[in-house]
Scaffold this active site. Structure first.
Site, mmCIF file in Angstrom:
data_model
loop_
_atom_site.group_PDB
_atom_site.id
_atom_site.type_symbol
_atom_site.label_atom_id
_atom_site.label_comp_id
_atom_site.label_asym_id
_atom_site.label_seq_id
_atom_site.Cartn_x
_atom_site.Cartn_y
_atom_site.Cartn_z
ATOM 1 N N CYS A 7 44.850 39.946 29.064
ATOM 2 C CA CYS A 7 44.272 40.214 27.745
ATOM 3 C C CYS A 7 45.372 40.598 26.745
ATOM 4 C CB CYS A 7 43.186 41.278 27.868
ATOM 5 S SG CYS A 7 42.049 41.317 26.476
ATOM 6 N N HIS A 61 39.669 39.576 32.709
ATOM 7 C CA HIS A 61 40.141 40.810 33.355
ATOM 8 C C HIS A 61 39.858 40.797 34.855
ATOM 9 C CE1 HIS A 61 41.115 43.359 29.813
ATOM 10 N NE2 HIS A 61 40.254 42.562 29.209
ATOM 11 N N GLU A 69 41.047 42.722 37.073
ATOM 12 C CA GLU A 69 40.988 44.098 37.592
ATOM 13 C C GLU A 69 39.603 44.713 37.410
ATOM 14 O OE1 GLU A 69 42.002 43.262 34.719
ATOM 15 O OE2 GLU A 69 41.720 44.850 33.237
#
Lengths: 89, 231
Positions: B86, B203, B205
């Site tokens: 990002c 994302h 994560e």
């Protein structure tokens, strides 16, 4: 000398500009006819000290290439005017 | 393996990365302040998402001049694994470690939603555990994720196999409707020519545990881990 510089940063002609398109649509929705294109960029005003105009322009160009504009997607244009002579002490 | 998680003023996904790497994957990791200048203790570094320096001027434009970025460049030049997520992707582009730029979403809206990504290149260090064409479900959360590169750069990315992920439908079709932000050719993530630097808008994560809605992000982090273990 003290200079006032205006830096105009605009999306390159080939780069899609969602903000400009949205603004154009907004104008059309409000009844403003005949607006063919809107390009949205940034307008920066800098005040700087420099010995002369050429030096000021060269420094501003360096600033624009290094930080103020991203050459991948943006063009820039610089205009400067001397605002006052530095008075010798 | 030891991971460095870079923290700039305004970074906000650093703790998500820490949780995914340590709690979920059992890795060793440390936050790295933006003023640090040495990364040699790490096997891989992550530039997490967020709004570094308030996204002022352009996303990532100021962060790229943070002292730690010279170390990131050296780390990448030595072949270290660098993952920009990002805002981290935006910083890597501003630093010219990855080509192209990320424009305002074509909707002019911040998009926060789950998307599907088709794995375009399964032999990269970040996708080696994936099958070619595998579809991953991972969230996005950004206002400026609209991938742009000039035609020559796009062609070189395609020919060099540097497109890592494209936005797709759940069954892997790359369509306009599956594109959340207007990215050229639905590009969601790219690697550098050497393959050791990945930038992606989604994302991974935030998709590492079923409790959070999905665990497909692990395919990417485990791939990177597999690359490090094999090295």
């Amino acid at each position: 000398m003290t200079f006032r510089a205006e830096v105009f940063v605009t999306p390159k002609a080939v780069v899609n500009d969602p903000q400009g398109l949205t603004i154009r649509q907004g104008l059309r929705s409000l009844g403003f006819e005949g607006v063919q294109e809107v390009r949205a960029g940034k307008y920066l005003v800098l005040t700087l000290e420099s010995p002369d105009r050429d030096t000021a322009l060269a420094r501003l160009d360096d600033m624009a290439r290094t930080l103020l504009a991203n050459a991948v997607i943006e063009d820039y244009r610089i205009e400067i005017t001397a605002v006052r002579e530095t008075v010798a002490p | 393996m030891k991971w460095g998680i870079l923290v700039f003023p305004g970074t906000w996904s650093d703790r998500d990365c820490m949780h995914a790497l340590t709690t979920v994957l059992g890795q060793s990791a440390r936050y790295v302040d933006h003023r640090e200048t040495e990364l040699s203790e790490f096997d891989a570094v992550i530039l997490p998402g967020g709004f570094s320096y308030g996204d002022h001027l352009r996303c990532g434009a100021v962060a790229r001049f943070a002292p730690v970025m010279e170390a990131v460049t050296r780390f990448a030049d030595r072949g270290g694994l660098v993952l920009g997520i990002c805002n981290g992707f935006q910083i890597l582009q501003e630093a010219r470690l990855l080509p192209g730029a990320l424009l305002r979403n074509d909707s002019c809206e911040f998009r926060c939603e789950w998307v599907h990504l088709r794995v375009e290149r399964a032999e990269s260090p970040f996708t080696r555990e994936c099958r070619p064409g595998q579809v991953l479900r991972i969230p996005i959360s950004h206002g400026e994720g609209n991938f742009y590169a000039d035609p020559d750069t796009l062609q070189s990315l395609e020919q060099g196999g540097q497109v890592a992920f494209r936005y797709s439908t759940p069954d892997g079709r790359v369509t306009g409707d599956a594109n959340p932000n207007g990215s050229l050719r639905n590009i969601a993530g790219i690697v550098n020519a050497r393959g050791n630097v990945l930038g992606m808008m989604p994302h991974p994560e935030r998709a590492c545990e079923p409790l959070l809605g999905g665990a497909d992000g692990l395919w990417i982090l485990r791939s990177a881990l597999g690359t490090l273990v094999a090295a």
